[in-house]
Motif scaffolding. Structure first.
Motif, PDB file in Angstrom:
ATOM      1  N   ARG A  96       0.857  -1.193   0.000  1.00  0.00           N
ATOM      2  CA  ARG A  96       0.000   0.000   0.000  1.00  0.00           C
ATOM      3  C   ARG A  96       0.892   1.242   0.000  1.00  0.00           C
ATOM      4  NH1 ARG A  96      -1.305  -0.099   4.620  1.00  0.00           N
ATOM      5  NH2 ARG A  96      -0.591  -2.145   5.301  1.00  0.00           N
ATOM      6  N   VAL A  97       0.823   1.973  -1.104  1.00  0.00           N
ATOM      7  CA  VAL A  97       1.692   3.124  -1.309  1.00  0.00           C
ATOM      8  C   VAL A  97       0.944   4.392  -0.911  1.00  0.00           C
ATOM      9  CG1 VAL A  97       3.086   4.396  -2.980  1.00  0.00           C
ATOM     10  CG2 VAL A  97       2.795   1.912  -3.230  1.00  0.00           C
ATOM     11  N   PHE A  98       1.622   5.250  -0.159  1.00  0.00           N
ATOM     12  CA  PHE A  98       1.060   6.559   0.171  1.00  0.00           C
ATOM     13  C   PHE A  98       1.921   7.634  -0.468  1.00  0.00           C
ATOM     14  CE2 PHE A  98       1.233  10.416   2.807  1.00  0.00           C
ATOM     15  CZ  PHE A  98      -0.081  10.841   2.641  1.00  0.00           C
ATOM     16  N   GLY A  99       1.310   8.457  -1.309  1.00  0.00           N
ATOM     17  CA  GLY A  99       2.043   9.517  -2.001  1.00  0.00           C
ATOM     18  C   GLY A  99       2.164  10.754  -1.131  1.00  0.00           C
ATOM     19  N   LEU A 100       3.343  10.959  -0.569  1.00  0.00           N
ATOM     20  CA  LEU A 100       3.549  12.126   0.294  1.00  0.00           C
ATOM     21  C   LEU A 100       3.628  13.400  -0.537  1.00  0.00           C
ATOM     22  CD1 LEU A 100       4.144  13.096   3.257  1.00  0.00           C
ATOM     23  CD2 LEU A 100       6.564  13.027   2.605  1.00  0.00           C
ATOM     24  N   ARG A 101       4.524  13.436  -1.524  1.00  0.00           N
ATOM     25  CA  ARG A 101       4.676  14.609  -2.376  1.00  0.00           C
ATOM     26  C   ARG A 101       5.136  14.173  -3.771  1.00  0.00           C
ATOM     27  NH1 ARG A 101       2.389  16.203   1.399  1.00  0.00           N
ATOM     28  NH2 ARG A 101       2.900  17.921   2.812  1.00  0.00           N
ATOM     29  N   ARG A 102       4.831  14.985  -4.767  1.00  0.00           N
ATOM     30  CA  ARG A 102       5.360  14.790  -6.110  1.00  0.00           C
ATOM     31  C   ARG A 102       5.617  16.159  -6.721  1.00  0.00           C
ATOM     32  NH1 ARG A 102       2.479  12.559 -10.942  1.00  0.00           N
ATOM     33  NH2 ARG A 102       3.914  14.056 -11.903  1.00  0.00           N
ATOM     34  N   GLY A 103       6.451  16.183  -7.758  1.00  0.00           N
ATOM     35  CA  GLY A 103       6.752  17.467  -8.379  1.00  0.00           C
ATOM     36  C   GLY A 103       7.389  17.300  -9.743  1.00  0.00           C
TER      37      GLY A 103
END
Length: 383
Positions: free
Chosen positions: A282-289
């Motif tokens: 189960r992946v949790f996306g903290l931040r992307r950019g």
């Protein structure tokens, strides 16, 4: 018979580290934010203005449950209130106690709360997942302990469920997105102008826990070039006020085997990143950019497509893309999940009854509109 031991200093929890991990493994859908390592890091960086109340529930001398709580002063238009709640502080989207029998454990912990001097004005269990709401887990425990449980909505979050295959997922997308993905992947992959690296260490127990600061620095540099570099919220990975916290979490996640960091390269230059945590697929996306160069070439779609395709290949279960920005996420997500709250407003506090009515009215408006936004909830005076 169950008994409760309360701990107010995180260093006093070191002797239960092994049992904490055992309970983490027994807890359904536990996340990085429910590890002892994360709690100690959180307290190190954000303890000002807060009181730690970790309730250890024991059956004789055996630890059967952990209920991590904090008391934090929050400001509303009706004034300041001391709130007893979980310590997540919106770093993630879901939180719960650690226990194999959660309702019984939480009920006993709340009985302990009743017997101790009240250092809070409002009891507010936030970041509850849908199964908790469906099975009345927190509500049942609160009722058993003599508290009134008022159900509400904290926020909602977008998910991609990795069921089936990548090709089947593509067929489920809109014709426009499907065409964009195929065209861009063909355009850049066949010419080898882009490459994708995803780093997932297995953890310290497996002897694979290098932090890969090179990748971390690349992600931070991209964040500084994106809108995040100009953000004033103090919650982006490049922001100086939380960079030390993010770095400590980075080390802990690598050692626990819960780090998931992806970098997209365009002509060997880093142009996009996804910074995630992972637990049991189960992946949790903290931040992307994305860097300006990445945006100018439309590589945001390529980065997301490569990440999702790679997760299907790895056999991941889901990706929590987080709350907000649903217009951008709608093309990709397979569902929206409600994130609930369960609140007790003491009858002896008139101002809190006004706050209860305000929360109730907000929830009614949310349900009527069919669109949920972040709750109009108290804001902490000490982040």
């Amino acid at each position: 018979m169950l008994r409760v031991l309360e701990v107010n200093q995180p260093e006093d929890l070191s002797h239960v580290r092994g049992n904490w991990q055992r309970l983490w493994e027994a807890t359904k859908d536990a996340t990085f934010f429910q590890t002892l390592e994360w709690l100690q890091i959180y307290w190190k960086h954000f303890r000002d203005g807060k009181k730690l109340r970790v309730l250890l529930v024991l059956d004789n001398d055996r630890l059967v449950g952990v209920v991590p709580l904090i008391v934090v002063t929050e400001s509303t238009r009706l004034g300041k209130f001391r709130v007893l709640t979980y310590p997540l502080s919106d770093w993630g989207t879901h939180f719960s106690l650690l226990a194999a029998q959660p309702q019984e454990t939480l009920s006993r912990a709340l009985q302990h709360i009743q017997k101790t001097p009240r250092d809070w004005d409002m009891l507010d269990f936030r970041w509850l997942d849908e199964s908790d709401l469906e099975h009345n887990l927190t509500a049942g425990a609160m009722t058993d302990a003599g508290y009134t449980a008022n159900q509400g909505i904290w926020t909602e979050t977008a998910f991609i469920d990795f069921e089936g295959t990548w090709d089947a997922y593509l067929r489920s997308r809109s014709p426009k997105l499907r065409a964009d993905i195929r065209r861009n992947l063909k355009r850049y992959e066949l010419t080898k102008r882009v490459s994708f690296e995803r780093y997932r260490p297995l953890g310290k127990l497996a002897g694979d826990f290098a932090p890969r600061w090179d990748l971390f620095d690349q992600a931070t540099s991209i964040a500084e070039q994106s809108w995040q570099g100009h953000s004033t919220t103090g919650t982006t990975i490049s922001h100086r006020t939380i960079r030390a916290y993010i770095k400590d979490c980075h080390i802990a996640a690598a050692e626990l085997g819960m780090l998931d960091l992806a970098i997209l390269y365009f002509e060997q230059r880093p142009v996009g990143f996804c910074y995630n945590y992972i637990a049991d697929g189960r992946v949790f996306g903290l931040r992307r950019g994305d860097s300006p160069e990445g945006r100018s070439h439309g590589l945001g779609t390529v980065l997301t497509a490569m990440l999702v395709r790679d997760s299907f290949a790895r056999g991941d279960k889901s990706l929590d893309m987080g709350p907000g920005s649903f217009e951008a996420k709608r093309r990709w997500m397979t569902r929206i999940a409600t994130v609930g709250r369960m609140t007790h407003y003491p009858l002896t506090a008139p101002r809190l009854q006004l706050l209860r009515l305000k929360h109730w009215w907000k929830a009614c408006c949310d349900r009527k509109s069919g669109r949920l936004q972040l709750s109009d909830s108290p804001k902490s005076t000490a982040t």
